[in-house]
Design a protein around this motif. Structure first.
Motif, PDB file in Angstrom:
ATOM      1  N   LYS B  97       0.850  -1.192   0.000  1.00  0.00           N
ATOM      2  CA  LYS B  97       0.000   0.000   0.000  1.00  0.00           C
ATOM      3  C   LYS B  97       0.879   1.233   0.000  1.00  0.00           C
ATOM      4  O   LYS B  97       1.936   1.255   0.628  1.00  0.00           O
ATOM      5  CB  LYS B  97      -0.886   0.037   1.256  1.00  0.00           C
ATOM      6  N   VAL B  98       0.453   2.260  -0.716  1.00  0.00           N
ATOM      7  CA  VAL B  98       1.143   3.554  -0.670  1.00  0.00           C
ATOM      8  C   VAL B  98       0.391   4.432   0.316  1.00  0.00           C
ATOM      9  O   VAL B  98      -0.804   4.693   0.144  1.00  0.00           O
ATOM     10  CB  VAL B  98       1.208   4.214  -2.053  1.00  0.00           C
ATOM     11  N   ILE B  99       1.082   4.865   1.351  1.00  0.00           N
ATOM     12  CA  ILE B  99       0.488   5.695   2.392  1.00  0.00           C
ATOM     13  C   ILE B  99       1.101   7.093   2.301  1.00  0.00           C
ATOM     14  O   ILE B  99       2.331   7.230   2.257  1.00  0.00           O
ATOM     15  CB  ILE B  99       0.757   5.131   3.800  1.00  0.00           C
ATOM     16  N   PHE B 100       0.251   8.099   2.272  1.00  0.00           N
ATOM     17  CA  PHE B 100       0.722   9.474   2.237  1.00  0.00           C
ATOM     18  C   PHE B 100       0.754  10.049   3.651  1.00  0.00           C
ATOM     19  O   PHE B 100      -0.128   9.778   4.475  1.00  0.00           O
ATOM     20  CB  PHE B 100      -0.214  10.330   1.379  1.00  0.00           C
ATOM     21  N   GLY B 101       1.755  10.866   3.890  1.00  0.00           N
ATOM     22  CA  GLY B 101       1.792  11.638   5.112  1.00  0.00           C
ATOM     23  C   GLY B 101       0.884  12.849   5.000  1.00  0.00           C
ATOM     24  O   GLY B 101       0.328  13.123   3.936  1.00  0.00           O
ATOM     25  N   PRO B 102       0.766  13.616   6.095  1.00  0.00           N
ATOM     26  CA  PRO B 102      -0.149  14.758   6.103  1.00  0.00           C
ATOM     27  C   PRO B 102       0.388  15.971   5.352  1.00  0.00           C
ATOM     28  O   PRO B 102      -0.372  16.896   5.056  1.00  0.00           O
ATOM     29  CB  PRO B 102      -0.286  15.078   7.592  1.00  0.00           C
TER      30      PRO B 102
END
Lengths: 116, 110
Positions: B97-102
């Protein structure tokens, strides 16, 4: 090379109405993503397609959101019925099907949805 | 613990200075790391990818990766007002999964 296309760019609806967004990825990109981005936050993945198949829809609110990708190219994301908290930018992205760059995503311009 | 964290902004630097943007991630098995730039009202744009420990340079941008410390950073040398944007760190986890930071908001002051 044409980029990711999305429409509409802006949409204002009342709560409980329905809305649909359209995305056309970069030619040859097998993977297509739909994200929701709320102001001040990073994009949150809603659904990921690999060709026609769904790879990940774990964060898609399936009671109201649906998405499809017919023929492995265009995709449509639908919300029915909309809630106030659905107000956000809906981003479509695509990526090349293989190799080390498979997770390098290219984003469309987004659709800004306002639910009143 | 959030999966991808970034230094809280906004970050302000004077024109010509080095801007340093930091990102930490929780999944030790993560292999691919990305930096996106997002101008206000626009969509994210990929500016750097890094896959191996060490530094990767592209023009005024340098990405640094330290997998042992679970840390990735982006340095912008000779910062320009046109660099003012939000910078998003994204991580491809071991579970694909590609998770983005804020995101970190950067403002370069002329």
């Amino acid at each position: 090379e044409a980029g990711v296309a999305q429409s509409p760019r802006y949409k204002i609806i009342e709560k409980r109405q329905s809305v649909a967004f359209w995305c056309n990825p970069i030619s040859g990109h097998a993977t297509l993503y739909w994200y929701q981005q709320i102001l001040g936050q990073g994009p949150k993945l809603l659904i990921q397609f690999q060709n026609n198949g769904v790879v990940d829809d774990s964060q898609l609110p399936k009671d109201r959101f649906s998405a499809e990708r017919l023929k492995g190219v265009d995709s449509t994301l639908k919300i029915q019925p909309a809630k106030l908290e659905d107000s956000a930018v809906y981003l479509c992205a695509s990526s090349f099907p293989g190799g080390v760059a498979v997770y390098e995503q290219y984003f469309g311009p987004g659709t800004r949805l306002t639910v009143t | 613990q959030k999966e991808v964290e970034q230094n809280s902004g906004p970050l302000s630097v004077p024109e010509g200075a080095i801007a340093s943007l930091n990102c930490t991630y929780s999944d030790r098995g993560s292999q691919s790391f990305f930096w996106y730039r997002q101008y206000s009202g626009k969509s994210p744009e990929l500016i750097m990818s890094i896959y191996s420990n060490g530094d990767k340079e592209d023009g005024r941008f340098t990405a640094q990766l330290n997998k042992a410390s679970q840390y990735v950073s982006l340095l912008i040398r000779d910062s320009q007002p046109s660099d003012s944007a939000t910078y998003l760190c994204a991580v491809k986890t071991s579970y694909d999964k590609v998770i983005f930071g804020p995101g970190t908001s950067l403002s370069v002051i002329p």
